[in-house]
Each structure stands twice: as structure tokens, then as C-alpha cells.
Design a protein around this motif. Structure first.
Motif, PDB file in Angstrom:
ATOM      1  N   ASP A  85       0.879  -1.169   0.000  1.00 25.58           N
ATOM      2  CA  ASP A  85       0.000   0.000   0.000  1.00 25.58           C
ATOM      3  C   ASP A  85       0.923   1.228   0.000  1.00 25.58           C
ATOM      4  OD1 ASP A  85      -1.490   2.223   0.810  1.00 25.58           O
ATOM      5  OD2 ASP A  85      -2.720   1.080   2.212  1.00 25.58           O
ATOM      6  N   GLU A  86       1.082   1.833  -1.170  1.00 25.79           N
ATOM      7  CA  GLU A  86       2.110   2.871  -1.317  1.00 25.79           C
ATOM      8  C   GLU A  86       1.845   4.110  -0.481  1.00 25.79           C
ATOM      9  OE1 GLU A  86       2.735   3.509  -5.480  1.00 25.79           O
ATOM     10  OE2 GLU A  86       3.424   1.427  -5.745  1.00 25.79           O
ATOM     11  N   GLU A  87       0.555   4.428  -0.358  1.00 24.29           N
ATOM     12  CA  GLU A  87       0.202   5.604   0.446  1.00 24.29           C
ATOM     13  C   GLU A  87       0.640   5.386   1.899  1.00 24.29           C
ATOM     14  OE1 GLU A  87      -3.984   6.306   0.641  1.00 24.29           O
ATOM     15  OE2 GLU A  87      -3.738   8.147   1.827  1.00 24.29           O
ATOM     16  N   LEU A  88       0.345   4.187   2.388  1.00 27.26           N
ATOM     17  CA  LEU A  88       0.726   3.860   3.763  1.00 27.26           C
ATOM     18  C   LEU A  88       2.243   3.839   3.922  1.00 27.26           C
ATOM     19  CD1 LEU A  88      -0.070   2.845   6.641  1.00 27.26           C
ATOM     20  CD2 LEU A  88       0.091   0.531   5.718  1.00 27.26           C
ATOM     21  N   LYS A  89       2.902   3.161   3.007  1.00 29.26           N
ATOM     22  CA  LYS A  89       4.360   3.039   3.087  1.00 29.26           C
ATOM     23  C   LYS A  89       5.027   4.414   3.089  1.00 29.26           C
ATOM     24  CE  LYS A  89       8.351   0.717   2.532  1.00 29.26           C
ATOM     25  NZ  LYS A  89       9.212   1.364   3.520  1.00 29.26           N
ATOM     26  N   ALA A  90       4.535   5.303   2.215  1.00 31.02           N
ATOM     27  CA  ALA A  90       5.113   6.643   2.138  1.00 31.02           C
ATOM     28  C   ALA A  90       4.931   7.383   3.459  1.00 31.02           C
ATOM     29  CB  ALA A  90       4.454   7.419   0.991  1.00 31.02           C
ATOM     30  N   GLU A  91       3.749   7.218   4.042  1.00 30.91           N
ATOM     31  CA  GLU A  91       3.507   7.927   5.302  1.00 30.91           C
ATOM     32  C   GLU A  91       4.367   7.365   6.442  1.00 30.91           C
ATOM     33  OE1 GLU A  91      -0.458   8.899   6.200  1.00 30.91           O
ATOM     34  OE2 GLU A  91       0.116   9.822   8.123  1.00 30.91           O
ATOM     35  N   ILE A  92       4.482   6.052   6.502  1.00 32.26           N
ATOM     36  CA  ILE A  92       5.307   5.449   7.556  1.00 32.26           C
ATOM     37  C   ILE A  92       6.767   5.879   7.379  1.00 32.26           C
ATOM     38  CG2 ILE A  92       6.135   3.252   8.553  1.00 32.26           C
ATOM     39  CD1 ILE A  92       3.156   3.944   9.125  1.00 32.26           C
ATOM     40  N   ASP A  93       7.248   5.874   6.140  1.00 34.46           N
ATOM     41  CA  ASP A  93       8.627   6.319   5.892  1.00 34.46           C
ATOM     42  C   ASP A  93       8.820   7.769   6.313  1.00 34.46           C
ATOM     43  OD1 ASP A  93       9.371   3.896   4.953  1.00 34.46           O
ATOM     44  OD2 ASP A  93       9.229   4.404   2.822  1.00 34.46           O
ATOM     45  N   ARG A  94       7.836   8.576   5.966  1.00 30.43           N
ATOM     46  CA  ARG A  94       7.928   9.996   6.318  1.00 30.43           C
ATOM     47  C   ARG A  94       7.970  10.154   7.847  1.00 30.43           C
ATOM     48  NH1 ARG A  94       4.609  13.855   8.009  1.00 30.43           N
ATOM     49  NH2 ARG A  94       2.759  12.526   7.968  1.00 30.43           N
ATOM     50  N   LEU A  95       7.105   9.409   8.546  1.00 33.52           N
ATOM     51  CA  LEU A  95       7.067   9.516  10.005  1.00 33.52           C
ATOM     52  C   LEU A  95       8.358   8.992  10.626  1.00 33.52           C
ATOM     53  CD1 LEU A  95       3.372   8.394  10.652  1.00 33.52           C
ATOM     54  CD2 LEU A  95       4.313  10.666  11.090  1.00 33.52           C
ATOM     55  N   LEU A  96       8.819   7.846  10.141  1.00 31.88           N
ATOM     56  CA  LEU A  96      10.032   7.260  10.723  1.00 31.88           C
ATOM     57  C   LEU A  96      11.255   8.143  10.482  1.00 31.88           C
ATOM     58  CD1 LEU A  96       9.621   3.441   9.952  1.00 31.88           C
ATOM     59  CD2 LEU A  96       9.248   4.608  12.125  1.00 31.88           C
ATOM     60  N   ALA A  97      11.234   8.872   9.371  1.00 31.81           N
ATOM     61  CA  ALA A  97      12.361   9.752   9.040  1.00 31.81           C
ATOM     62  C   ALA A  97      12.475  10.903  10.045  1.00 31.81           C
ATOM     63  CB  ALA A  97      12.194  10.291   7.628  1.00 31.81           C
ATOM     64  N   LYS A  98      11.362  11.195  10.733  1.00 29.42           N
ATOM     65  CA  LYS A  98      11.400  12.280  11.728  1.00 29.42           C
ATOM     66  C   LYS A  98      12.085  11.848  13.015  1.00 29.42           C
ATOM     67  CE  LYS A  98       7.135  13.627  12.413  1.00 29.42           C
ATOM     68  NZ  LYS A  98       5.805  14.241  12.492  1.00 29.42           N
ATOM     69  N   ARG A  99      12.279  10.525  13.121  1.00 30.34           N
ATOM     70  CA  ARG A  99      12.891  10.022  14.341  1.00 30.34           C
ATOM     71  C   ARG A  99      14.291  10.546  14.504  1.00 30.34           C
ATOM     72  NH1 ARG A  99      12.284   3.773  15.681  1.00 30.34           N
ATOM     73  NH2 ARG A  99      12.638   3.633  13.451  1.00 30.34           N
ATOM     74  N   ARG A 100      14.633  10.831  15.753  1.00 29.31           N
ATOM     75  CA  ARG A 100      16.007  11.264  16.004  1.00 29.31           C
ATOM     76  C   ARG A 100      16.955  10.113  15.677  1.00 29.31           C
ATOM     77  NH1 ARG A 100      14.252  12.235  21.002  1.00 29.31           N
ATOM     78  NH2 ARG A 100      12.796  13.970  20.986  1.00 29.31           N
ATOM     79  N   PRO A 101      18.092  10.432  15.068  1.00 28.60           N
ATOM     80  CA  PRO A 101      18.965   9.334  14.617  1.00 28.60           C
ATOM     81  C   PRO A 101      19.666   8.642  15.778  1.00 28.60           C
ATOM     82  CG  PRO A 101      19.977  11.455  14.187  1.00 28.60           C
ATOM     83  CD  PRO A 101      18.636  11.752  14.768  1.00 28.60           C
ATOM     84  N   LYS A 102      18.915   7.747  16.454  1.00 32.16           N
ATOM     85  CA  LYS A 102      19.559   7.016  17.548  1.00 32.16           C
ATOM     86  C   LYS A 102      19.583   5.522  17.253  1.00 32.16           C
ATOM     87  CE  LYS A 102      15.205   7.137  20.025  1.00 32.16           C
ATOM     88  NZ  LYS A 102      14.472   7.522  21.185  1.00 32.16           N
ATOM     89  N   SER A 103      18.561   5.054  16.519  1.00 31.21           N
ATOM     90  CA  SER A 103      18.503   3.604  16.303  1.00 31.21           C
ATOM     91  C   SER A 103      18.445   3.287  14.815  1.00 31.21           C
ATOM     92  CB  SER A 103      17.288   3.016  17.004  1.00 31.21           C
ATOM     93  OG  SER A 103      16.116   3.680  16.604  1.00 31.21           O
ATOM     94  N   ILE A 104      19.274   3.972  14.068  1.00 34.67           N
ATOM     95  CA  ILE A 104      19.368   3.658  12.645  1.00 34.67           C
ATOM     96  C   ILE A 104      19.913   2.237  12.491  1.00 34.67           C
ATOM     97  CG2 ILE A 104      20.539   4.307  10.483  1.00 34.67           C
ATOM     98  CD1 ILE A 104      18.598   6.455  11.297  1.00 34.67           C
ATOM     99  N   ALA A 105      19.366   1.525  11.538  1.00 34.67           N
ATOM    100  CA  ALA A 105      19.779   0.137  11.329  1.00 34.67           C
ATOM    101  C   ALA A 105      21.295   0.044  11.129  1.00 34.67           C
ATOM    102  CB  ALA A 105      19.059  -0.438  10.113  1.00 34.67           C
ATOM    103  N   ALA A 106      21.881  -0.947  11.752  1.00 33.04           N
ATOM    104  CA  ALA A 106      23.325  -1.119  11.665  1.00 33.04           C
ATOM    105  C   ALA A 106      23.746  -1.435  10.232  1.00 33.04           C
ATOM    106  CB  ALA A 106      23.756  -2.258  12.587  1.00 33.04           C
ATOM    107  N   PRO A 107      24.897  -0.920   9.805  1.00 33.59           N
ATOM    108  CA  PRO A 107      25.353  -1.212   8.442  1.00 33.59           C
ATOM    109  C   PRO A 107      25.671  -2.694   8.276  1.00 33.59           C
ATOM    110  CG  PRO A 107      27.054  -0.056   9.684  1.00 33.59           C
ATOM    111  CD  PRO A 107      25.835  -0.084  10.551  1.00 33.59           C
ATOM    112  N   ALA A 108      25.531  -3.171   7.055  1.00 29.80           N
ATOM    113  CA  ALA A 108      25.725  -4.603   6.822  1.00 29.80           C
ATOM    114  C   ALA A 108      27.177  -5.009   6.991  1.00 29.80           C
ATOM    115  CB  ALA A 108      25.251  -4.951   5.418  1.00 29.80           C
TER     116      ALA A 108
END
Lengths: 176, 86
Positions: free
Chosen positions: B63-86
């Protein structure tokens, strides 16, 4: 009441089993898996009975059951839960359990799709992304209380949709 | 406060499922659920739904509308728990 050493009697334990089984069945959606879960749970309760505070056995067993189930889920996650049809298992029994799973997952996707947009957002943040209520509230720029009430409404709507879909689904029983 | 009476609401049950409760409150909710078949079954279903939703995450995010909104919201998160690099 003796608080230093608690032992669980067989009759106390047996009295808890029907409720425990129902709980396990709801979690696993499958007779065999529910029976296994209850078995694991009872074993664990007996092994850890020194940790029981003697207050409420049912409550404690249910807590243990939840924990055992969470551990199983985590273990399955490491092994990888098959949600895809490609690596279908061998035996007839597991095929049907597997297809039940697949149908159930399809139901979840469909019912979720029918939720209002706001319900989808709050469930995605908390249930899928695993955010704390505080974090979700911050991102949504809403009070925590709003997140709590939105989540509660979203979950009950999803549950109602799934229940309706389950009762409809039983009529089209496909034997494999 | 030994005999404190806890009023358990629907929202407490959800908070319990989401691991938001600790200590006395969590125990109170567990006791409440253990004594009541219907709320216990519902709680188990909600818990199950959490796992199910995680399992079908990719399908849901089609559901692209949902995915876009979740991405937008998660992007507002303070950068503390960014996924670890591979």
C-alpha cells in the motif's frame, strides 16, 4: 500461606489446563502446536515452580505460556517462518497446517487493507515497526492518550474483520 | 499500598501486549486476564495479530500511500537507532 517454598499440586495444575489450552490455541491457531505449547509450558512451570509466588497459579502459568510462545516465535524467526508456498513441507499434516497459515496470512493482509488509513498508520508504527507509544505519539504529534485510544480502536476493528472473515472462511472448507 | 485495587481498562490490555507496562501494573493486568476467559482470548488474539502483521509486513507495505507515510514519520525520528550497516 507458606511463602518460602511453593509446590504446585497436580490437581491445581489440571484445573488450569483448559484455560491454558484455549489460550495456547488462540496463539498458535492449531491443535498440535497448541498441545505442544501447553506441554512446554507445563514442563517449564514445574521446573521453575520455586519461582511461583503461591498467589495465582493461573495467572502465572499464562505468563509462562506467553513467554514460551514468544521464545518459539523468536526461534522460528531465526529459522525463518515460511510465508511463501515455495518450500512446502513433506507430510500431509504439515501441508494442511501450512495452507491454513497461508490462508490466515492472506486474511490478515486483506482485513488490514480494509481498515481506515489512520488505523493502518498506528498499527504499522506500533505493531509492525515496534515503536513505543511515546515514540509513536511524538512522530504523530499527538498525545500518548490519543495513540492508546487509536490503537485500541484499530485493533478491535481488525479483530472484528478477521472474525467475520474466519466464520465466512469455514464454509469453503477445502480438503487437501 | 498492598491492597491497591487496579482498574483495568481495554487500553491497559493493549499496553500490556505492546510491552508498555512494568511492575505492579503489568502483574495486575496478568491477574485480570488470567481470571477472565473472554478478555484473555482477546488479548491472545491481539498478541497473535502483532506477530502476524510483522510476518506480512512486505505485503502490507505494498500500500504505497501507507508506506510513504510510515517512511515519512520514521524519518522524523532522532537518529539514535538507525539500522546497523551490513
Amino acid at each position: 500461606m507458606n511463602t518460602t517454598e511453593q509446590t504446585i499440586t497436580t490437581s491445581e495444575l489440571n484445573a488450569c489446563l483448559p484455560a491454558l489450552y484455549r489460550f495456547a490455541y488462540t496463539l498458535t491457531r492449531n491443535d498440535d502446536r497448541a498441545a505442544d505449547l501447553v506441554q512446554d509450558c507445563v514442563e517449564r512451570c514445574l521446573r521453575k515452580q520455586h519461582l511461583f509466588d503461591g498467589q495465582n497459579l493461573r495467572s502465572w502459568m499464562f505468563t509462562v505460556c506467553r513467554r514460551v510462545f514468544l521464545n518459539q516465535i523468536r526461534r522460528d524467526k531465526v529459522r525463518g517462518i515460511p510465508v511463501d508456498m515455495d518450500d512446502a513441507p513433506q507430510s500431509k499434516l504439515s501441508i494442511s497446517a501450512f495452507q491454513e497459515d497461508k490462508m490466515h496470512y492472506q486474511d490478515v493482509v486483506e482485513c488490514f487493507g480494509r481498515l481506515p488509513h489512520n488505523d493502518k498508520v498506528v498499527l504499522s508504527l506500533v505493531a509492525i515497526e515496534g515503536l513505543k507509544y511515546e515514540e509513536a505519539a511524538e512522530l504523530l504529534e499527538a498525545p500518548v492518550g490519543t495513540v492508546r485510544s487509536r490503537l485500541s480502536r484499530a485493533r478491535s476493528r481488525l479483530r472484528e474483520l478477521l472474525e467475520t472473515s474466519e466464520t465466512e472462511g469455514t464454509s469453503m472448507a477445502s480438503s487437501v | 499500598m498492598a491492597n491497591k485495587v487496579h482498574l483495568i481498562t481495554e487500553q491497559d490490555v493493549h499496553a500490556y501486549i505492546d510491552g508498555e507496562l512494568s511492575g505492579e501494573r503489568r502483574i495486575a493486568v496478568e491477574r485480570f486476564l488470567a481470571e477472565r476467559d473472554l478478555p484473555l482470548e482477546r488479548a491472545a488474539r491481539y498478541l497473535r495479530n502483532n506477530f502476524d502483521l510483522r510476518a506480512v509486513k512486505d505485503e502490507i507495505y505494498k500500500d504505497e500511500e501507507l508506506k510513504a507515510e510510515i517512511d515519512r514519520l520514521l524519518a522524523k525520528r532522532r537518529p539514535k537507532s538507525i539500522a546497523a550497516p551490513a
